[in-house]
Design a protein around this motif. Sequence first.
Motif, PDB file in Angstrom:
ATOM      1  N   GLU A   1       0.828  -1.210   0.000  1.00 45.57           N
ATOM      2  CA  GLU A   1       0.000   0.000   0.000  1.00 45.57           C
ATOM      3  C   GLU A   1       0.860   1.256   0.000  1.00 45.57           C
ATOM      4  O   GLU A   1       0.517   2.259  -0.626  1.00 45.57           O
ATOM      5  CB  GLU A   1      -0.931   0.007   1.214  1.00 45.57           C
ATOM      6  CG  GLU A   1      -1.952  -1.120   1.235  1.00 45.57           C
ATOM      7  CD  GLU A   1      -1.355  -2.457   1.646  1.00 45.57           C
ATOM      8  OE1 GLU A   1      -0.207  -2.472   2.158  1.00 45.57           O
ATOM      9  OE2 GLU A   1      -2.029  -3.494   1.450  1.00 45.57           O
ATOM     10  N   ARG A   2       1.983   1.217   0.702  1.00 43.35           N
ATOM     11  CA  ARG A   2       2.882   2.363   0.735  1.00 43.35           C
ATOM     12  C   ARG A   2       3.580   2.546  -0.602  1.00 43.35           C
ATOM     13  O   ARG A   2       3.761   3.674  -1.076  1.00 43.35           O
ATOM     14  CB  ARG A   2       3.916   2.175   1.860  1.00 43.35           C
ATOM     15  CG  ARG A   2       4.952   3.282   1.955  1.00 43.35           C
ATOM     16  CD  ARG A   2       4.336   4.647   2.134  1.00 43.35           C
ATOM     17  NE  ARG A   2       5.362   5.679   2.247  1.00 43.35           N
ATOM     18  CZ  ARG A   2       5.183   6.940   1.870  1.00 43.35           C
ATOM     19  NH1 ARG A   2       4.015   7.346   1.362  1.00 43.35           N
ATOM     20  NH2 ARG A   2       6.158   7.824   1.999  1.00 43.35           N
ATOM     21  N   ILE A   3       3.975   1.438  -1.219  1.00 38.53           N
ATOM     22  CA  ILE A   3       4.592   1.525  -2.548  1.00 38.53           C
ATOM     23  C   ILE A   3       3.599   2.133  -3.535  1.00 38.53           C
ATOM     24  O   ILE A   3       3.956   3.002  -4.344  1.00 38.53           O
ATOM     25  CB  ILE A   3       5.050   0.134  -3.021  1.00 38.53           C
ATOM     26  CG1 ILE A   3       6.193  -0.373  -2.142  1.00 38.53           C
ATOM     27  CG2 ILE A   3       5.486   0.184  -4.486  1.00 38.53           C
ATOM     28  CD1 ILE A   3       6.671  -1.766  -2.482  1.00 38.53           C
ATOM     29  N   ASP A   4       2.354   1.703  -3.461  1.00 38.35           N
ATOM     30  CA  ASP A   4       1.321   2.263  -4.339  1.00 38.35           C
ATOM     31  C   ASP A   4       1.195   3.763  -4.131  1.00 38.35           C
ATOM     32  O   ASP A   4       1.064   4.529  -5.093  1.00 38.35           O
ATOM     33  CB  ASP A   4      -0.033   1.597  -4.069  1.00 38.35           C
ATOM     34  CG  ASP A   4      -0.114   0.182  -4.619  1.00 38.35           C
ATOM     35  OD1 ASP A   4       0.793  -0.209  -5.387  1.00 38.35           O
ATOM     36  OD2 ASP A   4      -1.067  -0.533  -4.286  1.00 38.35           O
ATOM     37  N   ALA A   5       1.225   4.198  -2.875  1.00 38.40           N
ATOM     38  CA  ALA A   5       1.064   5.621  -2.570  1.00 38.40           C
ATOM     39  C   ALA A   5       2.212   6.433  -3.165  1.00 38.40           C
ATOM     40  O   ALA A   5       1.995   7.530  -3.717  1.00 38.40           O
ATOM     41  CB  ALA A   5       0.989   5.829  -1.062  1.00 38.40           C
ATOM     42  N   ILE A   6       3.427   5.906  -3.067  1.00 35.23           N
ATOM     43  CA  ILE A   6       4.584   6.614  -3.621  1.00 35.23           C
ATOM     44  C   ILE A   6       4.492   6.666  -5.149  1.00 35.23           C
ATOM     45  O   ILE A   6       4.733   7.713  -5.765  1.00 35.23           O
ATOM     46  CB  ILE A   6       5.894   5.941  -3.186  1.00 35.23           C
ATOM     47  CG1 ILE A   6       6.072   6.073  -1.672  1.00 35.23           C
ATOM     48  CG2 ILE A   6       7.087   6.552  -3.914  1.00 35.23           C
ATOM     49  CD1 ILE A   6       7.292   5.334  -1.132  1.00 35.23           C
ATOM     50  N   LEU A   7       4.135   5.548  -5.758  1.00 30.54           N
ATOM     51  CA  LEU A   7       4.023   5.515  -7.218  1.00 30.54           C
ATOM     52  C   LEU A   7       2.918   6.446  -7.711  1.00 30.54           C
ATOM     53  O   LEU A   7       3.075   7.135  -8.725  1.00 30.54           O
ATOM     54  CB  LEU A   7       3.756   4.084  -7.697  1.00 30.54           C
ATOM     55  CG  LEU A   7       4.889   3.073  -7.467  1.00 30.54           C
ATOM     56  CD1 LEU A   7       4.477   1.693  -7.964  1.00 30.54           C
ATOM     57  CD2 LEU A   7       6.169   3.526  -8.166  1.00 30.54           C
ATOM     58  N   GLU A   8       1.815   6.471  -7.000  1.00 30.65           N
ATOM     59  CA  GLU A   8       0.730   7.377  -7.376  1.00 30.65           C
ATOM     60  C   GLU A   8       1.169   8.831  -7.233  1.00 30.65           C
ATOM     61  O   GLU A   8       0.808   9.684  -8.054  1.00 30.65           O
ATOM     62  CB  GLU A   8      -0.502   7.101  -6.516  1.00 30.65           C
ATOM     63  CG  GLU A   8      -1.192   5.784  -6.850  1.00 30.65           C
ATOM     64  CD  GLU A   8      -2.218   5.377  -5.808  1.00 30.65           C
ATOM     65  OE1 GLU A   8      -2.402   6.140  -4.825  1.00 30.65           O
ATOM     66  OE2 GLU A   8      -2.830   4.301  -5.965  1.00 30.65           O
ATOM     67  N   GLY A   9       1.968   9.102  -6.205  1.00 35.50           N
ATOM     68  CA  GLY A   9       2.486  10.447  -6.035  1.00 35.50           C
ATOM     69  C   GLY A   9       3.458  10.833  -7.135  1.00 35.50           C
ATOM     70  O   GLY A   9       3.450  11.978  -7.621  1.00 35.50           O
ATOM     71  N   LEU A  10       4.292   9.896  -7.536  1.00 35.60           N
ATOM     72  CA  LEU A  10       5.197  10.162  -8.657  1.00 35.60           C
ATOM     73  C   LEU A  10       4.412  10.431  -9.939  1.00 35.60           C
ATOM     74  O   LEU A  10       4.714  11.369 -10.684  1.00 35.60           O
ATOM     75  CB  LEU A  10       6.134   8.964  -8.867  1.00 35.60           C
ATOM     76  CG  LEU A  10       7.239   8.748  -7.837  1.00 35.60           C
ATOM     77  CD1 LEU A  10       7.970   7.441  -8.121  1.00 35.60           C
ATOM     78  CD2 LEU A  10       8.223   9.911  -7.827  1.00 35.60           C
TER      79      LEU A  10
END
Length: 244
Positions: free
Chosen positions: A158-167
Amino acid sequence: MNRREALFSLGAMTAAGAAVASGQAGAEVMRGIPAATGITPDHLPRPITRGGFQVLTDEKDQRLLAAVFDRLIPADDNGPSATEAGCLDFLDRQLAGDYGAGAALYLEGPLNRQNDEAIMRQPQFLATPRARYESGLKALEAYAQKEDGKAFADLAPERIDAILEGLEAGTVSLGSDVDGQAFFELMLQNAREGYLADPIYGGNKGMAGWKMMGFPGARYDYRPYIDRRGEDLGLTPVSLIPND
């Protein structure tokens, strides 16, 4: 649209373009070709040799990219994840060759991002794709260490998804030296390519991407099927790799 639907839509556009091009062609089967023009063994396509990376030799980089790719294209009932399909092998071989060296890119100045966006509809980079991965992976790992206190590959999905979505949205910064949004788009593009390219290039193991989409692969002649649009032809995918 979820990640796998994005792959389907990309394939649909490619297939539609191929169908239009094929429909306009009026080629006939050539007969009596001189033997001297035949394909010799040195002209046959050669699959990559697995078992060792040429560019992505750092295990930390491999783990980070695997974490990214497998969130972009996760395993599900439709098919394997990006890394299971060999997308890291694909990317490594691409970065080791002309693509990684930017052989087809203009890498000279002056650099004017606004002008490039207006004319080319995409930003210009003076760094090669290989160099962009080197700096981008370091910056992404540094961001995870700073914000979460652990390696990017060890973060929760979920954290990886959040970072990728932010990028992707441009709200996560990787510093002044790395365009985070463009780096995300580069990784997404290469993950898609690895999942859908011919297996001879290292990805799409077992033609999993083609089977998922119903793409028949690198067949010699599609003319018998040009008029059968919208049908499930039931064709087994064919790769450039003999007997694959």
